[in-house]
Design an enzyme around this catalytic site. Sequence first.
Site, PDB file in Angstrom:
ATOM      1  N   LYS A   1      -1.451  -7.513  -8.057  1.00  0.00           N
ATOM      2  CA  LYS A   1      -0.470  -8.479  -8.554  1.00  0.00           C
ATOM      3  C   LYS A   1      -0.901  -9.928  -8.283  1.00  0.00           C
ATOM      4  CE  LYS A   1       2.863  -6.822  -6.016  1.00  0.00           C
ATOM      5  NZ  LYS A   1       2.067  -5.831  -5.241  1.00  0.00           N
TER       6      LYS A   1
ATOM      7  N   ARG B   1      12.121  -7.144  -4.021  1.00  0.00           N
ATOM      8  CA  ARG B   1      11.543  -5.945  -3.428  1.00  0.00           C
ATOM      9  C   ARG B   1      12.593  -4.894  -3.114  1.00  0.00           C
ATOM     10  NH1 ARG B   1       6.433  -8.104  -1.634  1.00  0.00           N
ATOM     11  NH2 ARG B   1       5.149  -6.688  -0.439  1.00  0.00           N
TER      12      ARG B   1
ATOM     13  N   ARG C   1      -9.757  -5.760   1.165  1.00  0.00           N
ATOM     14  CA  ARG C   1      -9.248  -7.090   0.799  1.00  0.00           C
ATOM     15  C   ARG C   1      -9.589  -8.130   1.866  1.00  0.00           C
ATOM     16  NH1 ARG C   1      -3.209  -7.783  -1.241  1.00  0.00           N
ATOM     17  NH2 ARG C   1      -2.678  -6.672   0.670  1.00  0.00           N
TER      18      ARG C   1
ATOM     19  N   ARG D   1      -6.146  -9.471   6.507  1.00  0.00           N
ATOM     20  CA  ARG D   1      -4.763  -9.582   6.954  1.00  0.00           C
ATOM     21  C   ARG D   1      -4.465  -8.532   8.011  1.00  0.00           C
ATOM     22  NH1 ARG D   1      -1.268  -9.607   1.521  1.00  0.00           N
ATOM     23  NH2 ARG D   1       0.056  -8.347   2.867  1.00  0.00           N
TER      24      ARG D   1
ATOM     25  N   ARG E   1       3.882   0.327   4.612  1.00  0.00           N
ATOM     26  CA  ARG E   1       4.226  -0.538   3.479  1.00  0.00           C
ATOM     27  C   ARG E   1       4.363   0.269   2.196  1.00  0.00           C
ATOM     28  NH1 ARG E   1      -0.503  -4.394   3.960  1.00  0.00           N
ATOM     29  NH2 ARG E   1       0.124  -5.134   1.903  1.00  0.00           N
TER      30      ARG E   1
HETATM   31  P1  ADP Z   1       1.370  -6.965  -0.679  1.00  0.00           P
HETATM   32  O1  ADP Z   1       1.319  -7.619  -2.023  1.00  0.00           O
HETATM   33  O2  ADP Z   1       0.036  -6.538  -0.192  1.00  0.00           O
HETATM   34  O3  ADP Z   1       2.424  -5.926  -0.570  1.00  0.00           O
HETATM   35  P2  ADP Z   1       2.807  -9.266   0.310  1.00  0.00           P
HETATM   36  O4  ADP Z   1       1.935 -10.407   0.653  1.00  0.00           O
HETATM   37  O5  ADP Z   1       3.572  -9.303  -0.942  1.00  0.00           O
HETATM   38  O6  ADP Z   1       1.881  -7.993   0.413  1.00  0.00           O
HETATM   39  O7  ADP Z   1       3.858  -9.012   1.490  1.00  0.00           O
HETATM   40  C1  ADP Z   1       3.474  -8.975   2.833  1.00  0.00           C
HETATM   41  C2  ADP Z   1       4.715  -8.784   3.698  1.00  0.00           C
HETATM   42  O8  ADP Z   1       5.599  -9.886   3.558  1.00  0.00           O
HETATM   43  C3  ADP Z   1       5.572  -7.566   3.358  1.00  0.00           C
HETATM   44  O9  ADP Z   1       5.092  -6.362   3.955  1.00  0.00           O
HETATM   45  C4  ADP Z   1       6.929  -7.987   3.927  1.00  0.00           C
HETATM   46  O10 ADP Z   1       6.965  -7.862   5.335  1.00  0.00           O
HETATM   47  C5  ADP Z   1       6.962  -9.466   3.597  1.00  0.00           C
HETATM   48  N1  ADP Z   1       7.569  -9.713   2.259  1.00  0.00           N
HETATM   49  C6  ADP Z   1       6.949 -10.174   1.159  1.00  0.00           C
HETATM   50  N2  ADP Z   1       7.823 -10.276   0.137  1.00  0.00           N
HETATM   51  C7  ADP Z   1       9.023  -9.842   0.598  1.00  0.00           C
HETATM   52  C8  ADP Z   1      10.317  -9.695   0.020  1.00  0.00           C
HETATM   53  N3  ADP Z   1      10.554  -9.982  -1.269  1.00  0.00           N
HETATM   54  N4  ADP Z   1      11.313  -9.232   0.811  1.00  0.00           N
HETATM   55  C9  ADP Z   1      11.098  -8.937   2.105  1.00  0.00           C
HETATM   56  N5  ADP Z   1       9.899  -9.023   2.700  1.00  0.00           N
HETATM   57  C10 ADP Z   1       8.860  -9.493   1.971  1.00  0.00           C
HETATM   58  P1  ADP Z   2      -1.384  -7.280  -4.467  1.00  0.00           P
HETATM   59  O1  ADP Z   2      -1.073  -8.747  -4.668  1.00  0.00           O
HETATM   60  O2  ADP Z   2      -0.701  -6.409  -5.467  1.00  0.00           O
HETATM   61  O3  ADP Z   2      -1.139  -6.845  -3.055  1.00  0.00           O
HETATM   62  P2  ADP Z   2      -4.203  -8.123  -4.707  1.00  0.00           P
HETATM   63  O4  ADP Z   2      -4.250  -8.921  -5.934  1.00  0.00           O
HETATM   64  O5  ADP Z   2      -4.239  -8.840  -3.396  1.00  0.00           O
HETATM   65  O6  ADP Z   2      -2.940  -7.099  -4.757  1.00  0.00           O
HETATM   66  O7  ADP Z   2      -5.412  -7.063  -4.779  1.00  0.00           O
HETATM   67  C1  ADP Z   2      -5.695  -6.157  -3.717  1.00  0.00           C
HETATM   68  C2  ADP Z   2      -7.212  -6.047  -3.538  1.00  0.00           C
HETATM   69  O8  ADP Z   2      -7.783  -5.394  -4.665  1.00  0.00           O
HETATM   70  C3  ADP Z   2      -7.936  -7.385  -3.415  1.00  0.00           C
HETATM   71  O9  ADP Z   2      -9.001  -7.232  -2.504  1.00  0.00           O
HETATM   72  C4  ADP Z   2      -8.465  -7.658  -4.834  1.00  0.00           C
HETATM   73  O10 ADP Z   2      -9.670  -8.411  -4.816  1.00  0.00           O
HETATM   74  C5  ADP Z   2      -8.718  -6.240  -5.344  1.00  0.00           C
HETATM   75  N1  ADP Z   2      -8.424  -6.077  -6.783  1.00  0.00           N
HETATM   76  C6  ADP Z   2      -7.430  -6.666  -7.493  1.00  0.00           C
HETATM   77  N2  ADP Z   2      -7.429  -6.252  -8.771  1.00  0.00           N
HETATM   78  C7  ADP Z   2      -8.461  -5.356  -8.880  1.00  0.00           C
HETATM   79  C8  ADP Z   2      -8.989  -4.562  -9.964  1.00  0.00           C
HETATM   80  N3  ADP Z   2      -8.436  -4.599 -11.194  1.00  0.00           N
HETATM   81  N4  ADP Z   2     -10.037  -3.771  -9.696  1.00  0.00           N
HETATM   82  C9  ADP Z   2     -10.598  -3.723  -8.460  1.00  0.00           C
HETATM   83  N5  ADP Z   2     -10.147  -4.431  -7.406  1.00  0.00           N
HETATM   84  C10 ADP Z   2      -9.087  -5.249  -7.601  1.00  0.00           C
END
Ligand code: ADP
Ligand code: ADP
Length: 224
Positions: free
Chosen positions: A19, A94, A132, A165, A176
Amino acid sequence: MATKARTFIVFLGPPGSGKGTQAKILEKKLGLPQVATGDLFRYNLKNKTELGLLAKSYMDAGELVPDEVTIRMVEDRLSREDCAPGAILDGFPRNLQQAVALDQMLAPYGGVTVTPLFQVDDEVVVERISGRRICRNCGAVYHVQFNPPKQPGVCDVCGGELYQREDDRPETVKRRLYVYYKQTAPLIGYYFAKGLLEEIDASQPVDQVTAALLAVLAKHGVAV
Ligand code: ADP
Ligand code: ADP
Ligand code: ZN
């Protein structure tokens, strides 16, 4: 009262589904800012704000930060000038309560425009999250295998240091994913019922996912 339609794209999908990567690509193409709640929490944490310190314990545990503070943070962010044309919401809502709050926030502007759902298998999620790496300075996202920086550990964009992270460790990732299925996945039905859901095969390479996204956005009147 005069109201103006704005574009609000809500990215739904599990952690690691890509995303953030797509939001950063589309924000340039569409001229809409990425609003990523995870990034906002991490920014607050880095700057040791009260909000950051509160969020930390939840994030480390892989749990959701309480709705009240999260919703207030998003409301504040969306009221800023750069969100005048709309925004790409990445990581919010979420759960159902956040989705209802968002509908209330956006009611004057025509509501949510479209909800692309990033579909990938859990194994892919785990593979993507474990590789990542994030730039400590500018937040650019890399993958050691799928999107490696030119020089290991160094950001291509700004030369900053790349880090993993804390919550991208395997134990927290499991939690998660559980939280995603339990609390966030019900939103799929919520947005489907509103005619806003669009499934995207997010297991494809980055540029193919971008193309698929642009196609569904066009269907909902969002053009580049
Ligand atoms: P990812 O895309 O890898 O799931 P995020 O960066 O979106 O990770 O989120 C990391 C953490 O931040 C989540 O595990 C949660 O603890 C918190 N977080 C992010 N967005 C929300 C939300 N909309 N509501 C509650 N907690 C959130
Ligand atoms: P999210 O925001 O949903 O948690 P990220 O955009 O941070 O996801 O992507 C998670 C990991 O996967 C990152 O290390 C990113 O570089 C990699 N990634 C993202 N999109 C792709 C794809 N289409 N194919 C392979 N790896 C990807
Ligand atoms: Zn950087």
